[in-house]
Design a protein around this motif. Structure first.
Motif, PDB file in Angstrom:
ATOM      1  N   ILE A  12      -4.525  -6.022  -8.008  1.00 17.33           N
ATOM      2  CA  ILE A  12      -3.176  -5.440  -8.058  1.00 17.33           C
ATOM      3  C   ILE A  12      -3.249  -3.940  -8.316  1.00 17.33           C
ATOM      4  CG2 ILE A  12      -1.001  -5.433  -9.338  1.00 17.33           C
ATOM      5  CD1 ILE A  12      -1.414  -8.444  -9.798  1.00 17.33           C
ATOM      6  N   ALA A  13      -4.160  -3.521  -9.206  1.00 16.54           N
ATOM      7  CA  ALA A  13      -4.316  -2.098  -9.506  1.00 16.54           C
ATOM      8  C   ALA A  13      -4.766  -1.320  -8.275  1.00 16.54           C
ATOM      9  CB  ALA A  13      -5.319  -1.911 -10.644  1.00 16.54           C
ATOM     10  N   ALA A  14      -5.528  -1.967  -7.403  1.00 20.40           N
ATOM     11  CA  ALA A  14      -6.018  -1.288  -6.194  1.00 20.40           C
ATOM     12  C   ALA A  14      -4.878  -0.856  -5.292  1.00 20.40           C
ATOM     13  CB  ALA A  14      -6.971  -2.204  -5.430  1.00 20.40           C
ATOM     14  N   TRP A  38      -5.729 -10.436   0.416  1.00 23.82           N
ATOM     15  CA  TRP A  38      -5.364  -9.473  -0.631  1.00 23.82           C
ATOM     16  C   TRP A  38      -5.291  -8.051  -0.101  1.00 23.82           C
ATOM     17  CZ3 TRP A  38      -3.417 -10.125  -5.332  1.00 23.82           C
ATOM     18  CH2 TRP A  38      -3.539 -11.375  -5.940  1.00 23.82           C
ATOM     19  N   CYS A  39      -5.922  -7.788   1.011  1.00 18.83           N
ATOM     20  CA  CYS A  39      -5.896  -6.448   1.588  1.00 18.83           C
ATOM     21  C   CYS A  39      -4.492  -6.038   2.009  1.00 18.83           C
ATOM     22  CB  CYS A  39      -6.837  -6.377   2.789  1.00 18.83           C
ATOM     23  SG  CYS A  39      -8.578  -6.640   2.372  1.00 18.83           S
ATOM     24  N   PHE A  40      -3.589  -6.996   2.126  1.00 17.30           N
ATOM     25  CA  PHE A  40      -2.227  -6.698   2.560  1.00 17.30           C
ATOM     26  C   PHE A  40      -1.252  -6.615   1.394  1.00 17.30           C
ATOM     27  CE2 PHE A  40      -4.318  -9.246   5.951  1.00 17.30           C
ATOM     28  CZ  PHE A  40      -4.574  -8.187   6.796  1.00 17.30           C
ATOM     29  N   LEU A  41      -1.776  -6.621   0.182  1.00 16.64           N
ATOM     30  CA  LEU A  41      -0.909  -6.479  -0.982  1.00 16.64           C
ATOM     31  C   LEU A  41      -0.179  -5.133  -1.007  1.00 16.64           C
ATOM     32  CD1 LEU A  41       0.130  -7.815  -3.528  1.00 16.64           C
ATOM     33  CD2 LEU A  41      -1.811  -6.863  -4.774  1.00 16.64           C
ATOM     34  N   PRO A  42      -0.813  -4.005  -0.602  1.00 17.24           N
ATOM     35  CA  PRO A  42      -0.052  -2.752  -0.550  1.00 17.24           C
ATOM     36  C   PRO A  42       1.166  -2.846   0.358  1.00 17.24           C
ATOM     37  CG  PRO A  42      -2.392  -2.297  -0.421  1.00 17.24           C
ATOM     38  CD  PRO A  42      -2.246  -3.792  -0.307  1.00 17.24           C
ATOM     39  N   ALA A  43       1.018  -3.502   1.508  1.00 18.30           N
ATOM     40  CA  ALA A  43       2.160  -3.672   2.413  1.00 18.30           C
ATOM     41  C   ALA A  43       3.234  -4.533   1.765  1.00 18.30           C
ATOM     42  CB  ALA A  43       1.698  -4.305   3.727  1.00 18.30           C
ATOM     43  N   LEU A  44       2.802  -5.594   1.062  1.00 25.23           N
ATOM     44  CA  LEU A  44       3.759  -6.449   0.371  1.00 25.23           C
ATOM     45  C   LEU A  44       4.477  -5.676  -0.728  1.00 25.23           C
ATOM     46  CD1 LEU A  44       5.000  -9.227  -0.155  1.00 25.23           C
ATOM     47  CD2 LEU A  44       3.042  -9.756  -1.615  1.00 25.23           C
TER      48      LEU A  44
END
Length: 234
Positions: free
Chosen positions: A28-30, A155-161
């Motif tokens: 999440i911090a990433a 998880w690589c798409f968490l920034p988009a989410l």
């Protein structure tokens, strides 16, 4: 039971949950690290590290080949985060301004194919064994580890989410609630997995691998959430 016994499994469960929480915090911090492109470099690196830790602290019975196959599927899945997977009839809402499919849609198509290949490969490999003892266990472990390895790339798409959730819509709020419930349910399930674990005695601290399993599985829910919200126009 080997390293994990009925006598000390509660202690291992606490350590396992701490490992799980740490992985969530790092992933999440990433997303807070700014980037100038849609390529999620930092989340991808963290996801790759989670995959590596999972294989290092292997929570199953199995051979070196089992871990090598898991790494192979995980690496290919991570590659398709950055490399577009060719597909036809892309839904209009999944097409970016430059005319390409959004990376989460492209990855979802690739992940679906990888899952099919994984199941066929795992089943074929078990059938090719001359001695098929513990067939069900070996097959389930191979599929479980492979699915987790493929899913962690989500998880690589968490920034988009995160960008979609910042819009403060009702759909976004519901998405957060569902994701939290799923994460808590998997955390609770993982305490049972630790209790019933029978890892390879040659592996040190296999409970770390058990703790990472729910985190890796949650990757596919992140990607699914992005797909659904983007389809809703968020």
């Amino acid at each position: 039971m080997t390293e994990i016994t009925q006598k000390n499994w509660k202690h291992k469960a606490l350590s396992m949950l701490l490992t799980q929480l740490t992985a969530y915090v790092l992933l999440i911090a990433a997303t807070a690290i700014p980037t100038r492109s849609m390529f999620p470099a930092i989340p991808l690196i963290i996801a790759a590290l989670v995959l590596g830790e999972f294989v290092l602290f292997w929570p199953f019975r199995g051979s070196t080949l089992d871990r090598a196959v898991t790494i192979a599927f995980g690496v290919v899945s991570l590659i398709f985060v950055a490399v577009p997977f060719p597909s036809d009839e892309i839904p209009p809402e999944q097409i970016s301004k430059n005319g390409d499919a959004y990376p989460w849609y492209s990855w979802a198509v690739a992940a679906g194919l990888l899952l099919v290949v994984l199941i066929i490969f795992s089943f074929g490999r078990q059938m090719a064994r001359e001695n098929r003892s513990h067939l069900i266990r070996a097959l389930s472990h191979a599929v479980t580890s492979g699915v987790a390895a493929i899913a962690v790339a989500g998880w690589c798409f968490l920034p988009a989410l995160g960008s979609m959730l910042l819009k403060g819509t009702t759909e976004g709020t519901i998405t957060v609630i569902v994701l939290v419930i799923l994460a808590l349910a998997l955390a609770a399930a993982s305490t049972l997995w630790v209790r019933d674990a029978d890892p390879d005695p040659a592996i040190r601290h296999p409970w770390i691998g058990t703790g990472l399993l729910p985190v890796m599985f949650m990757g596919v829910t992140i990607a699914a959430a992005v797909l659904i919200l983007s389809r809703l126009g968020l």
